[in-house]
Scaffold this motif. Structure first.
Motif, mmCIF file in Angstrom:
data_model
loop_
_atom_site.group_PDB
_atom_site.id
_atom_site.type_symbol
_atom_site.label_atom_id
_atom_site.label_comp_id
_atom_site.label_asym_id
_atom_site.label_seq_id
_atom_site.Cartn_x
_atom_site.Cartn_y
_atom_site.Cartn_z
ATOM 1 N N GLY A 1 -0.219 -15.644 6.473
ATOM 2 C CA GLY A 1 -0.432 -14.295 5.967
ATOM 3 C C GLY A 1 0.053 -13.257 6.967
ATOM 4 N N THR A 2 0.363 -12.059 6.464
ATOM 5 C CA THR A 2 0.918 -11.020 7.340
ATOM 6 C C THR A 2 0.017 -9.795 7.476
ATOM 7 O OG1 THR A 2 2.131 -10.043 5.466
ATOM 8 C CG2 THR A 2 3.282 -11.710 6.799
ATOM 9 N N HIS A 3 -0.744 -9.465 6.451
ATOM 10 C CA HIS A 3 -1.579 -8.266 6.473
ATOM 11 C C HIS A 3 -2.969 -8.624 5.927
ATOM 12 C CE1 HIS A 3 2.491 -6.672 6.607
ATOM 13 N NE2 HIS A 3 1.988 -5.546 7.088
ATOM 14 N N LYS B 1 1.108 -14.802 -1.392
ATOM 15 C CA LYS B 1 0.099 -13.741 -1.325
ATOM 16 C C LYS B 1 -0.186 -13.516 0.158
ATOM 17 C CE LYS B 1 -0.454 -13.858 -5.855
ATOM 18 N NZ LYS B 1 -0.013 -12.746 -6.731
ATOM 19 N N ASN B 2 0.643 -12.692 0.777
ATOM 20 C CA ASN B 2 0.597 -12.534 2.230
ATOM 21 C C ASN B 2 -0.154 -11.292 2.700
ATOM 22 O OD1 ASN B 2 2.243 -14.862 2.743
ATOM 23 N ND2 ASN B 2 3.995 -13.659 2.015
ATOM 24 N N LEU C 1 -8.228 -18.546 1.671
ATOM 25 C CA LEU C 1 -7.380 -17.837 2.632
ATOM 26 C C LEU C 1 -6.252 -18.715 3.153
ATOM 27 C CD1 LEU C 1 -10.099 -15.873 4.646
ATOM 28 C CD2 LEU C 1 -8.496 -14.953 2.965
ATOM 29 N N LYS C 2 -6.494 -20.009 3.239
ATOM 30 C CA LYS C 2 -5.451 -20.930 3.685
ATOM 31 C C LYS C 2 -4.385 -21.139 2.613
ATOM 32 C CE LYS C 2 -8.476 -23.615 6.777
ATOM 33 N NZ LYS C 2 -9.163 -24.921 6.960
ATOM 34 N N PHE D 1 -0.615 -1.030 4.175
ATOM 35 C CA PHE D 1 0.129 -2.002 3.371
ATOM 36 C C PHE D 1 -0.424 -1.999 1.947
ATOM 37 C CE2 PHE D 1 -3.539 -4.276 5.005
ATOM 38 C CZ PHE D 1 -3.960 -5.054 3.950
ATOM 39 N N ALA D 2 0.363 -2.522 1.035
ATOM 40 C CA ALA D 2 -0.068 -2.646 -0.363
ATOM 41 C C ALA D 2 -0.540 -4.084 -0.587
ATOM 42 C CB ALA D 2 1.085 -2.309 -1.308
ATOM 43 N N PRO D 3 -1.803 -4.307 -0.909
ATOM 44 C CA PRO D 3 -2.313 -5.677 -1.057
ATOM 45 C C PRO D 3 -1.637 -6.431 -2.203
ATOM 46 C CG PRO D 3 -4.107 -4.069 -0.935
ATOM 47 C CD PRO D 3 -2.845 -3.299 -1.128
#
Length: 329
Positions: free
Chosen positions: A305-307, A271-272, A263-264, A196-198
């Motif tokens: 978040g997803t990744h 920003k996932n 992170l939360k 993935f691309a951050p």
């Protein structure tokens, strides 16, 4: 005069002693408890009245924290080698550094807490004829809770010695060009390996109590300087960078923003997809492999978040070994 100098040099024998934080001998509750007792009894780490703190430590902290921490160590333990990751990578760093520098220089390692102890290694090196030891704390940023504690222990050992070796220190390398370059190369090399691309790269440093900084500890601004220099070095990435602090312990206020809180929040800002980098750790350990890679992963994913990925520490990479070689010399 030249002859005298030459003869004197023949009797000089040098060593480099790498020192990291430490690790329990195994992930059994007994060994973890012994390690935590030594670690948390250091007044550089816990600045409370010893009598009061020892009661709290022995009656409350160790009985409850040791079993939990033992389970965490079990998750990351390198069972085929029967070593903790920190021990394994410190051994590899020592081996590779010995191969890279002058054959006349002995390279060894010690742990501030646990085994092998600083005391044992100083006596071992002296028994091998070493007259000068370069003590190399593996902490890029200086803190009284880490770097100063190493030197406290070194000088405690020296106080008991009649024939003391000469001691040379290695100054904090938080802004060393090779350190910044090593971090930069690690990020640029690791991103293409992701699936993935951050959206964002978060630099997570180990936290310390805020009162330590208020009393004059330079750790906070050295972390900021490391972050600033790496951010500048990665300016062509076009990815947002932020910094935070992890590993809180106890009720006091620690350096912020806290990694957990960041992170939360990030998924609420779209920003996932995140990459975490840990510039303050010279080797992967419980804090990077379990706290960040497992516990905080859940925090981020549960927040939407997803990744999520955590980049390995510099460990025994070529760039890191070139840095250690430069500093050791």
């Amino acid at each position: 005069m030249k002859t005298v100098t030459s003869q004197y040099r023949e009797y000089d024998k040098y060593a480099v002693l790498l020192v990291n934080l430490g690790t329990p001998d195994s992930y059994t509750v007994k060994d973890v408890k012994q390690y935590l007792k030594q670690f948390l009894s250091d007044r550089r780490v816990i600045e409370l009245t010893p009598l009061i703190w020892q009661l709290i430590l022995r009656l409350l902290v160790l009985p409850f924290r040791s079993p939990k921490t033992a389970k965490l160590y079990q998750k990351v333990w390198l069972k085929e080698k029967n070593l903790s990751p920190l021990m394994y990578y410190t051994q590899m760093q020592t081996k590779r550094l010995a191969q890279a520098i002058d054959n006349d220089v002995i390279v060894d390692f010690a742990m501030r807490y646990g085994e092998p102890s600083i005391e044992a290694k100083i006596h071992s090196l002296q028994a091998q004829g070493v007259t000068t030891i370069k003590v190399f704390p593996l902490y890029p940023q200086y803190s009284a809770t880490t770097t100063a504690s190493v030197y406290d222990e070194v000088f405690r050992v020296l106080k008991k010695m009649r024939n003391q070796p000469n001691i040379i220190g290695v100054k904090p390398y938080y802004a060393h060009p090779q350190y910044i370059e090593a971090l930069k190369k690690s990020v640029l090399t690791y991103i293409p390996k992701l699936n993935f691309a951050p959206d964002i790269i978060l630099f997570s440093f180990h936290g310390i109590p805020k009162q330590c900084v208020d009393k004059g500890d330079p750790y906070y601004w050295q972390c900021q300087e490391t972050y600033r220099l790496v951010k500048n070095a990665l300016s062509n990435l076009n990815i947002e960078l932020r910094m935070s602090f992890q590993s809180r312990f106890g009720p006091k206020k620690w350096l912020s923003p806290y990694t957990t809180d960041v992170l939360k929040i990030l998924p609420t800002e779209n920003k996932n997809k995140i990459l975490l980098v840990t510039p303050g750790f010279a080797a992967d350990c419980l804090e990077t492999l379990e706290e960040l890679n497992e516990t905080e992963r859940k925090t981020f994913l549960q927040a939407g978040g997803t990744h999520y990925a955590v980049m390995p520490c510099l460990n025994d990479s070529d760039e890191h070994m070139e840095l250690l070689k430069t500093l050791a010399k």
